[in-house]
Design an enzyme around this catalytic site. Structure first.
Site, PDB file in Angstrom:
ATOM      1  N   ASP A 108      -7.928   3.878   0.834  1.00  0.00           N
ATOM      2  CA  ASP A 108      -7.046   4.299   1.932  1.00  0.00           C
ATOM      3  C   ASP A 108      -7.895   4.727   3.138  1.00  0.00           C
ATOM      4  O   ASP A 108      -8.656   5.686   3.051  1.00  0.00           O
ATOM      5  CB  ASP A 108      -6.214   5.474   1.402  1.00  0.00           C
ATOM      6  CG  ASP A 108      -5.263   6.026   2.433  1.00  0.00           C
ATOM      7  OD1 ASP A 108      -5.268   5.544   3.577  1.00  0.00           O
ATOM      8  OD2 ASP A 108      -4.522   6.966   2.080  1.00  0.00           O
ATOM      9  N   CYS A 159       0.865  -1.182   0.000  1.00  0.00           N
ATOM     10  CA  CYS A 159       0.000   0.000   0.000  1.00  0.00           C
ATOM     11  C   CYS A 159       0.903   1.233   0.000  1.00  0.00           C
ATOM     12  O   CYS A 159       2.051   1.164  -0.466  1.00  0.00           O
ATOM     13  CB  CYS A 159      -0.971  -0.022   1.181  1.00  0.00           C
ATOM     14  SG  CYS A 159      -0.194   0.017   2.812  1.00  0.00           S
ATOM     15  N   ARG A 201      -3.471  -0.595   5.325  1.00  0.00           N
ATOM     16  CA  ARG A 201      -4.056  -1.633   4.467  1.00  0.00           C
ATOM     17  C   ARG A 201      -3.184  -2.862   4.291  1.00  0.00           C
ATOM     18  O   ARG A 201      -3.669  -3.992   4.438  1.00  0.00           O
ATOM     19  CB  ARG A 201      -4.383  -1.054   3.074  1.00  0.00           C
ATOM     20  CG  ARG A 201      -5.535  -0.094   3.093  1.00  0.00           C
ATOM     21  CD  ARG A 201      -5.597   0.681   1.812  1.00  0.00           C
ATOM     22  NE  ARG A 201      -4.454   1.587   1.682  1.00  0.00           N
ATOM     23  CZ  ARG A 201      -4.185   2.309   0.620  1.00  0.00           C
ATOM     24  NH1 ARG A 201      -4.979   2.221  -0.443  1.00  0.00           N
ATOM     25  NH2 ARG A 201      -3.144   3.116   0.602  1.00  0.00           N
TER      26      ARG A 201
HETATM   27  P1  4NP Z   1      -1.852   2.809   4.147  1.00  0.00           P
HETATM   28  O1  4NP Z   1      -2.461   4.182   4.738  1.00  0.00           O
HETATM   29  O2  4NP Z   1      -1.283   3.115   2.785  1.00  0.00           O
HETATM   30  O3  4NP Z   1      -3.046   1.926   4.057  1.00  0.00           O
HETATM   31  O4  4NP Z   1      -0.804   2.344   5.144  1.00  0.00           O
HETATM   32  C1  4NP Z   1      -1.729   5.373   4.734  1.00  0.00           C
HETATM   33  C2  4NP Z   1      -0.873   5.649   5.773  1.00  0.00           C
HETATM   34  C3  4NP Z   1      -0.164   6.830   5.780  1.00  0.00           C
HETATM   35  C4  4NP Z   1      -0.306   7.730   4.738  1.00  0.00           C
HETATM   36  C5  4NP Z   1      -1.177   7.457   3.699  1.00  0.00           C
HETATM   37  C6  4NP Z   1      -1.892   6.264   3.699  1.00  0.00           C
HETATM   38  N1  4NP Z   1       0.430   8.955   4.753  1.00  0.00           N
HETATM   39  O5  4NP Z   1       0.187   9.782   3.848  1.00  0.00           O
HETATM   40  O6  4NP Z   1       1.292   9.158   5.616  1.00  0.00           O
END
Ligand code: 4NP
Length: 183
Positions: free
Chosen positions: A147, A25, A31
């Site tokens: 997300d 992800c 995710r």
């Molecule tokens: P993930 O969620 O991709 O599902 O782990 C996110 C976690 C952090 C960020 C974006 C999505 N961020 O922009 O820091």
């Protein structure tokens, strides 16, 4: 069980060795570690936990070394996933060298897929797929796992609904692939 994508899963790079799947992800705190937990449980239920190894990473570097997001852990715990995996997770950034060290790389959304495909040469591009496509979600949606970062229990619960629908389909496809290779 209906299989959405007609494309076969990529053959193992090393027949006889465990099949290596990396889930990717953006941040590797929501995710993909949730997907790792759900897919591992589904593989264990199918008796494939030794035959398929699963890890995860993010395309971004903001959270390297961080634990799983507390809301992601809470969502997993609400569904009974309160084992040691969520406790021990530390976020990592996907490294281009890993493309050669995995048999299948499953992106959580179209942006993750595009970022990974940009890293890859033509010879590895087919090993990079959308988790939701391999898991049959594209029959009814874009196949993206949205997300949930910064969202509430509903967003994280929706992610788990999608992961929980796709993971058994992915496991059936992995089981068929490994049976075919063993024949
Ligand atoms: P993930 O969620 O991709 O599902 O782990 C996110 C976690 C952090 C960020 C974006 C999505 N961020 O922009 O820091």
């Amino acid at each position: 069980m209906a299989l959405a994508s007609a494309a076969e899963l990529p053959s193992p790079r090393e027949p006889g060795a465990p099949y290596r799947v990396c889930l990717v992800c953006l941040g590797n705190i929501c995710r993909s570690p949730m997907a790792e937990t759900v897919l591992r449980a589904e593989l264990a239920a199918a008796g494939l936990d030794g035959a398929v190894v699963v890890d995860s990473a993010g395309t971004g570097d903001w959270h390297i070394g961080d634990a799983m997001d507390p809301d992601a852990r809470a969502a997993l715990a609400r569904r009974g996933h309160d084992g040691s995996d969520p406790e021990s997770h530390r976020a990592r950034q996907f490294q281009p060298s890993w493309l050669r060290e995995r048999d299948l790389i499953l992106a959580m959304d179209a942006r993750n897929l595009a970022d990974l495909r940009r890293m890859a040469g033509a010879e590895d591009a087919d090993r990079i797929r959308l988790f939701g496509d391999v898991g049959g979600l594209t029959e009814t949606s874009s196949g993206d796992i949205p997300d949930p970062w910064g969202g509430g229990p509903d967003e994280f619960g929706h992610v788990l609904d999608l992961l929980g629908a796709a993971a058994p389909v992915i496991v059936v496809r992995l089981a068929r692939l490994l049976e075919t290779v063993a024949e």
